[in-house]
Each structure stands twice: as structure tokens, then as C-alpha cells.
Design an enzyme around this catalytic site. Structure first.
Site, mmCIF file in Angstrom:
data_model
loop_
_atom_site.group_PDB
_atom_site.id
_atom_site.type_symbol
_atom_site.label_atom_id
_atom_site.label_comp_id
_atom_site.label_asym_id
_atom_site.label_seq_id
_atom_site.Cartn_x
_atom_site.Cartn_y
_atom_site.Cartn_z
ATOM 1 N N SER A 1 0.834 -1.197 0.000
ATOM 2 C CA SER A 1 0.000 0.000 0.000
ATOM 3 C C SER A 1 0.875 1.255 0.000
ATOM 4 C CB SER A 1 -0.975 -0.042 1.183
ATOM 5 O OG SER A 1 -1.942 0.977 1.075
ATOM 6 N N ASP B 1 -4.742 8.507 -0.025
ATOM 7 C CA ASP B 1 -4.835 8.688 1.415
ATOM 8 C C ASP B 1 -5.351 10.039 1.900
ATOM 9 O OD1 ASP B 1 -3.885 6.148 1.743
ATOM 10 O OD2 ASP B 1 -1.815 6.745 2.089
ATOM 11 N N HIS C 1 -4.858 -0.527 -4.094
ATOM 12 C CA HIS C 1 -6.277 -0.732 -3.760
ATOM 13 C C HIS C 1 -7.182 -0.326 -4.920
ATOM 14 C CE1 HIS C 1 -5.096 -1.119 0.523
ATOM 15 N NE2 HIS C 1 -4.338 -0.058 0.305
#
Length: 229
Positions: free
Chosen positions: A120, A135, A157
Site C-alpha cells: 500500500s 490517502d 487498492h
């Protein structure tokens, strides 16, 4: 260089990092000493994040030291066989690494043969910049330039799914917006469960889901496991 860049750390029905352990084991090649960069952790302490990582990797014979806990973090990185960068908040991760002077030492030791493992936010940090992170919260990292160990931008993701009734942009629309203002970028939409390995000069896609590559003015290109970049 040897890199393992994972979209995420957890899959449904599996323990944390369970799907990654065979991949990590395959790339260790005798390496056992790891430094862990826990700075992306915002809702867990860096000590807890390090302990969690150490416990998962112990069955592989890997010893893990949290970089925040050593007196000389630059020296610890320079002597590491493995650099592990955990996921969480990419802005906080880059900010802490930059303020502590760790970006250049990480790049140097990986180019000299250390294995880089990141999931990630840790995968984002390996890219030229962190401009394809998803984010929040956003903190100022004093610039978005990152490690540039992998030459393309990764969006971890990746999914185009939207909740029913949601009127916000899809992930692809957000990526397309970025490509309008930064058309020079090539962006990999890396779904959960997928990864990229770099070994012996080749970057190879892995995982069960279709990955997409986005370039300005072009249709998205679907890629499957085994594709070499």
C-alpha cells in the site's frame, strides 16, 4: 534491484500478510536481517506495528528492527539486508522519511542489493512520487518526490466500484484527472490481492485480478498475471 510491491496487506478470509508470505519467502534468497519503516502507521503505534510485522515474519527466519527505535537509523538502513515499508498513510510516511534523511539511504541500499518490500503506502513510496496515493489525512511532506525505485506510478487498492447511489468520481476518473495535469505519468491501477515483483531486471505482475495501465489520451490497458513491464 529486488522489489516486492503489494497493493494491500490483508485479503478477505485471510490473516494479515498471509497472502504475501510465500512471495516474501521466494525473494528472501538468504536475507534475514530487516529494518521496518512503520511511519505510515497513524492509528497504531510504531512499536505495535513493528511487533506485529516481526511476529508475522518470524516463521520465515526474518529478524525485524523498527527504524524508529535505533540510535542511528541511517546506519541501520545502510547495513540492512531487507527494507520493509508498511502501509497506512503515505503522506505521513514520506514526511517522516524525508525529515529523518532516510530516502537516499533506502534508495542506495536497495540499489546495492537489499530487498525492498512495501505494501500500500510502502508500494507508493517506491514510485517516483506519491501522487497516486488514495490517502487522507493529508500532511505536508515537503514535496511529493519519493524513492523512484520503480519507474511507474502505482495506485494501490485500485477499484472502480462505487456504492449504490454514490455520485462521486470513480477511481479511474480521479486517475484521468491527474493525467490531465500530469500527462507525462504512466499509472498502474493495482487491485487488492495483486502485486509487482522486480527481480533480475524484470518487473512482473502477479495476482488474481485484472490490473489496468493508464496513460494520457489512451484507453486503459488491462493486464493479467505474468505481464512484464
Amino acid at each position: 534491484m529486488e522489489l516486492l510491491l503489494l497493493s494491500n496487506s490483508t485479503l478477505p478470509g485471510k490473516a494479515w500478510l498471509e497472502h504475501a508470505l510465500p512471495l516474501i519467502a521466494e525473494q528472501l534468497q538468504g536475507r534475514r536481517s530487516a529494518v521496518f519503516i512503520p511511519f505510515a502507521g497513524v492509528t497504531q503505534t510504531w512499536d505495535d506495528y513493528t511487533a506485529k510485522t516481526a511476529a508475522v515474519l518470524a516463521p520465515l527466519g526474518v529478524s525485524v528492527t523498527g527504524i524508529h527505535s535505533v540510535v542511528d537509523p541511517v546506519a541501520a538502513i545502510e547495513n540492512a539486508e531487507i527494507v520493509i515499508v508498511g502501509g497506512g498513510n503515505t503522506f505521513q510516511l514520506l514526511k517522516q522519511c524525508r525529515e529523518r534523511g532516510l530516502l537516499a539511504p533506502i534508495t542506495d541500499v536497495v540499489k546495492r542489493g537489499a530487498l525492498y518490500i512495501g505494501w500500500s503506502a510502502g508500494a507508493n513510496l517506491a514510485c517516483p512520487t506519491i501522487r497516486t496515493t488514495n490517502d487522507m489525512p493529508i500532511v505536508d511532506p515537503q514535496g511529493f518526490d519519493a524513492l523512484n525505485l520503480f519507474p511507474l506510478q502505482i495506485n494501490p487498492h485500485f477499484t472502480n466500484a462505487l456504492p449504490e447511489g454514490h455520485k462521486g468520481e470513480t477511481r479511474e476518473q480521479r486517475i484521468r484527472e491527474l493525467l490531465v495535469v500530469a500527462p507525462e505519468l504512466t499509472i498502474i491501477g493495482l487491485p487488492e490481492g495483486n502485486w509487482i515483483t522486480v527481480s533480475k531486471g524484470h518487473a512482473t505482475l502477479g495476482g488474481p485480478n485484472t490490473t489496468y495501465v493508464f496513460k494520457a489520451g489512451e484507453e486503459a490497458v488491462p493486464l493479467e498475471a505474468g505481464h512484464r513491464f
